[in-house]
Design a protein around this motif. Structure first.
Motif, mmCIF file in Angstrom:
data_model
loop_
_atom_site.group_PDB
_atom_site.id
_atom_site.type_symbol
_atom_site.label_atom_id
_atom_site.label_comp_id
_atom_site.label_asym_id
_atom_site.label_seq_id
_atom_site.Cartn_x
_atom_site.Cartn_y
_atom_site.Cartn_z
ATOM 1 N N THR A 3 1.048 -0.563 -0.432
ATOM 2 C CA THR A 3 -0.009 -0.524 -0.191
ATOM 3 C C THR A 3 1.163 1.220 0.033
ATOM 4 O O THR A 3 2.064 1.383 0.205
ATOM 5 C CB THR A 3 -0.448 0.411 1.293
ATOM 6 O OG1 THR A 3 0.094 0.003 2.087
ATOM 7 C CG2 THR A 3 -1.821 -1.179 1.375
ATOM 8 N N ARG A 5 0.964 5.756 0.103
ATOM 9 C CA ARG A 5 -0.410 6.668 0.268
ATOM 10 C C ARG A 5 0.470 8.204 -0.618
ATOM 11 O O ARG A 5 1.536 8.172 -0.676
ATOM 12 C CB ARG A 5 -0.498 7.646 2.079
ATOM 13 C CG ARG A 5 -0.683 6.524 2.448
ATOM 14 C CD ARG A 5 -1.037 6.933 4.564
ATOM 15 N NE ARG A 5 -2.504 8.865 3.984
ATOM 16 C CZ ARG A 5 -3.157 7.873 4.386
ATOM 17 N NH1 ARG A 5 -4.085 6.611 4.618
ATOM 18 N NH2 ARG A 5 -4.786 8.680 4.309
ATOM 19 N N GLN A 60 -5.166 6.776 0.694
ATOM 20 C CA GLN A 60 -4.149 5.654 0.252
ATOM 21 C C GLN A 60 -5.105 4.246 -0.357
ATOM 22 O O GLN A 60 -5.975 4.670 -0.497
ATOM 23 C CB GLN A 60 -4.594 4.402 1.959
ATOM 24 C CG GLN A 60 -3.814 4.017 2.394
ATOM 25 C CD GLN A 60 -3.936 3.121 3.622
ATOM 26 O OE1 GLN A 60 -3.216 4.038 4.380
ATOM 27 N NE2 GLN A 60 -4.488 2.194 3.721
#
Length: 256
Positions: A3, A5, A60
């Motif tokens: 992941t 951001r 995100q």
């Protein structure tokens, strides 16, 4: 799956399946990316309104094979909502977002374009400057960042010191008598001074320009941009160019 951001500006969206959308954003670090927002078209979506064109968001996402997927979206600035209240600013916004999409490539970092776009949205929302001037400033400076900076003084072909009044789109700007080609135009000196001010960010000079010079400058800017993009901007013919007589003073929200 990994992941990440990133801050991002929403450029456009289109529907996917029954309740999803593919959202194209210009991210601060990752450049232009396309992401899937699942269930965003449902009335109870957690972040549907945050992923509309002109919004600046903190995202995100988790990486996918073809498209990344949004898991969180926090609003940082809702410029799209503010701009939509003014038709002239809204039509300018549509062209700004389309141009940003055209000037950037997927997965290629474009920090300068991101910052310029954010400045243009802030300027349109604040109404400190005429929307048409903000649009033309964005178009000229966006092309300059991409390597197509026009010359409004010296000859764009041979570098002969100006000022030169003839302007040729294909040649890259002002041209001297020797380099002048068929199809060149001869705008008013005040028009070239206005365009030079927009490129340099001289808002005091730009705000003091006459409506006639603004109209002529907008025509030159539109021709120059579409020549170098090699394709017409679909939203540009719908821009409301009629000048507004009065604007608030100050430089807040100007294109940086």
């Amino acid at each position: 799956m990994p992941t990440y951001r990133d801050q991002a500006i929403v450029l456009r969206t289109h529907k996917l399946a029954e309740a999803d959308r593919i959202v194209t954003v210009l991210a601060r670090e990752r450049g232009k990316i396309r992401i899937v927002a699942k269930g965003v078209r449902r009335t109870k979506s957690r972040f549907g309104a945050r992923l509309e064109p002109g919004m600046i968001v903190d995202l995100q996402c988790y990486e996918g094979r073809a498209l990344d997927t949004v898991t969180q979206a926090e609003s940082l600035a809702s410029f799209g909502e503010q701009i939509a209240r003014d038709y002239r600013a809204y039509t300018a916004l549509s062209t700004v977002l389309e141009t940003a999409d055209r000037l950037t490539e997927e997965r290629a970092p474009a920090l300068q374009q991101f910052l310029l776009l954010g400045g243009a949205l802030a300027a349109l929302a604040s109404r400190d400057h005429d929307a048409s001037l903000v649009l033309d400033a964005y178009l000229i400076r966006g092309l300059a960042i991409s390597g197509y900076a026009p010359s409004f003084h010296d000859c764009a072909q041979c570098g002969d010191p100006g000022p030169h009044l003839a302007f040729n789109v294909a040649s890259g700007g002002a041209v001297c008598p020797t380099c002048r080609r068929p199809g060149s135009v001869v705008p008013a000196r005040g028009t070239l001074e206005l365009l030079a001010a927009l490129l340099a960010g001289d808002w005091e000079c730009a705000d003091a320009s006459s409506p006639a010079h603004r109209r002529e400058g907008s025509g030159i800017t539109a021709a120059y941009v579409q020549w170098h993009l090699e394709r017409a901007l679909r939203s540009l013919p719908h821009v409301e160019r009629e000048p507004v007589a009065t604007h608030r003073a100050g430089l807040g929200g100007s294109v940086q």
